[in-house]
Design an enzyme around this catalytic site. Structure first.
Site, PDB file in Angstrom:
ATOM      1  N   MET A 130       0.875  -1.150   0.000  1.00  0.00           N
ATOM      2  CA  MET A 130       0.000   0.000   0.000  1.00  0.00           C
ATOM      3  C   MET A 130       0.917   1.205   0.000  1.00  0.00           C
ATOM      4  O   MET A 130       1.832   1.195   0.797  1.00  0.00           O
ATOM      5  CB  MET A 130      -0.816  -0.101   1.273  1.00  0.00           C
ATOM      6  CG  MET A 130      -2.155   0.566   1.355  1.00  0.00           C
ATOM      7  SD  MET A 130      -2.283   2.278   1.272  1.00  0.00           S
ATOM      8  CE  MET A 130      -1.590   2.831   2.776  1.00  0.00           C
ATOM      9  N   PRO A 131       0.801   2.143  -0.765  1.00  0.00           N
ATOM     10  CA  PRO A 131      -0.227   2.407  -1.768  1.00  0.00           C
ATOM     11  C   PRO A 131      -0.117   1.507  -3.007  1.00  0.00           C
ATOM     12  O   PRO A 131       0.893   0.853  -3.227  1.00  0.00           O
ATOM     13  CB  PRO A 131      -0.026   3.868  -2.157  1.00  0.00           C
ATOM     14  CG  PRO A 131       1.210   4.339  -1.506  1.00  0.00           C
ATOM     15  CD  PRO A 131       1.713   3.256  -0.611  1.00  0.00           C
ATOM     16  N   PHE A 132      -1.173   1.536  -3.792  1.00  0.00           N
ATOM     17  CA  PHE A 132      -1.237   0.805  -5.045  1.00  0.00           C
ATOM     18  C   PHE A 132      -1.056   1.811  -6.172  1.00  0.00           C
ATOM     19  O   PHE A 132      -1.776   2.797  -6.240  1.00  0.00           O
ATOM     20  CB  PHE A 132      -2.601   0.109  -5.153  1.00  0.00           C
ATOM     21  CG  PHE A 132      -2.774  -0.661  -6.426  1.00  0.00           C
ATOM     22  CD1 PHE A 132      -2.237  -1.931  -6.557  1.00  0.00           C
ATOM     23  CD2 PHE A 132      -3.471  -0.123  -7.488  1.00  0.00           C
ATOM     24  CE1 PHE A 132      -2.398  -2.647  -7.726  1.00  0.00           C
ATOM     25  CE2 PHE A 132      -3.638  -0.827  -8.661  1.00  0.00           C
ATOM     26  CZ  PHE A 132      -3.102  -2.099  -8.784  1.00  0.00           C
ATOM     27  N   THR A 178      -3.460   4.917  -5.337  1.00  0.00           N
ATOM     28  CA  THR A 178      -4.536   4.651  -4.397  1.00  0.00           C
ATOM     29  C   THR A 178      -3.908   4.425  -3.028  1.00  0.00           C
ATOM     30  O   THR A 178      -2.984   3.624  -2.892  1.00  0.00           O
ATOM     31  CB  THR A 178      -5.355   3.415  -4.828  1.00  0.00           C
ATOM     32  OG1 THR A 178      -5.856   3.636  -6.148  1.00  0.00           O
ATOM     33  CG2 THR A 178      -6.514   3.167  -3.890  1.00  0.00           C
TER      34      THR A 178
END
Length: 130
Positions: A1-3, A72
Site C-alpha cells: 500500500m499504496p497501489f 490509491t
C-alpha cells in the site's frame, strides 16, 4: 500500500519501465514513509491514439514519454503529497528522462477497510498492519 497504476504510451523498453518503477518506489519510501517491501505497481501500456492528456489550460506540452500515475492510498497529509509530486518530478527527469511536463499524478484516497492484502482479511482493520 499504496497501489500505483502507471498508464504509458507504448514504446519504452523493459529496462526503462523497470527504472521508472524503481525510482517511483524510492521516492514513495522517502516522501510518504512507506516500508520498502510495501510495493504494488502495475503498468498499462497503450497505443498513442488511446491516451488523451491535454493541459487543463496550463500550457503544458506533453510528449510520448507521458506518465499518468494513479496512486490509491490511505489518507496522506497535504505536505507529504506536495513533496511526493516535487521529488518524483525531479527524479524522473534526472533518472528516466521524463520531463516534469510529462508527469501527471492523481491520488485516490480510501480507508483501512478498503484494503485486503490476502488471506481474506482486512489487515489494517485486524491489526496485522498499522
Amino acid at each position: 500500500m499504496p497501489f500505483l497504476r502507471f498508464d504509458l504510451i507504448e514504446g519504452r523498453s523493459d529496462a526503462e519501465i523497470q527504472r521508472l518503477l524503481d525510482v517511483t518506489h524510492e521516492v514513495l519510501v522517502e516522501t510518504l514513509h512507506v516500508p520498502s517491501r510495501d510495493r504494488y505497481q502495475v503498468v498499462h501500456q497503450h497505443p498513442k491514439s488511446s491516451i488523451v492528456a491535454l493541459d487543463t489550460g496550463l500550457d503544458i506540452n506533453r510528449t510520448d514519454k507521458l506518465v499518468m500515475l494513479q496512486l490509491t492510498s490511505r489518507p496522506r497529509d497535504k505536505a507529504s503529497k506536495l513533496e511526493f509530486y516535487r521529488v518524483l518530478a525531479e527524479r524522473l527527469s534526472s533518472s528516466c528522462g521524463v520531463a516534469p511536463t510529462d508527469l501527471m499524478i492523481s491520488f485516490v484516497i480510501n480507508a483501512d477497510e478498503d484494503w485486503s492484502f490476502g488471506m481474506g482479511r482486512a489487515q489494517f482493520v485486524t491489526g496485522e498492519l498499522h
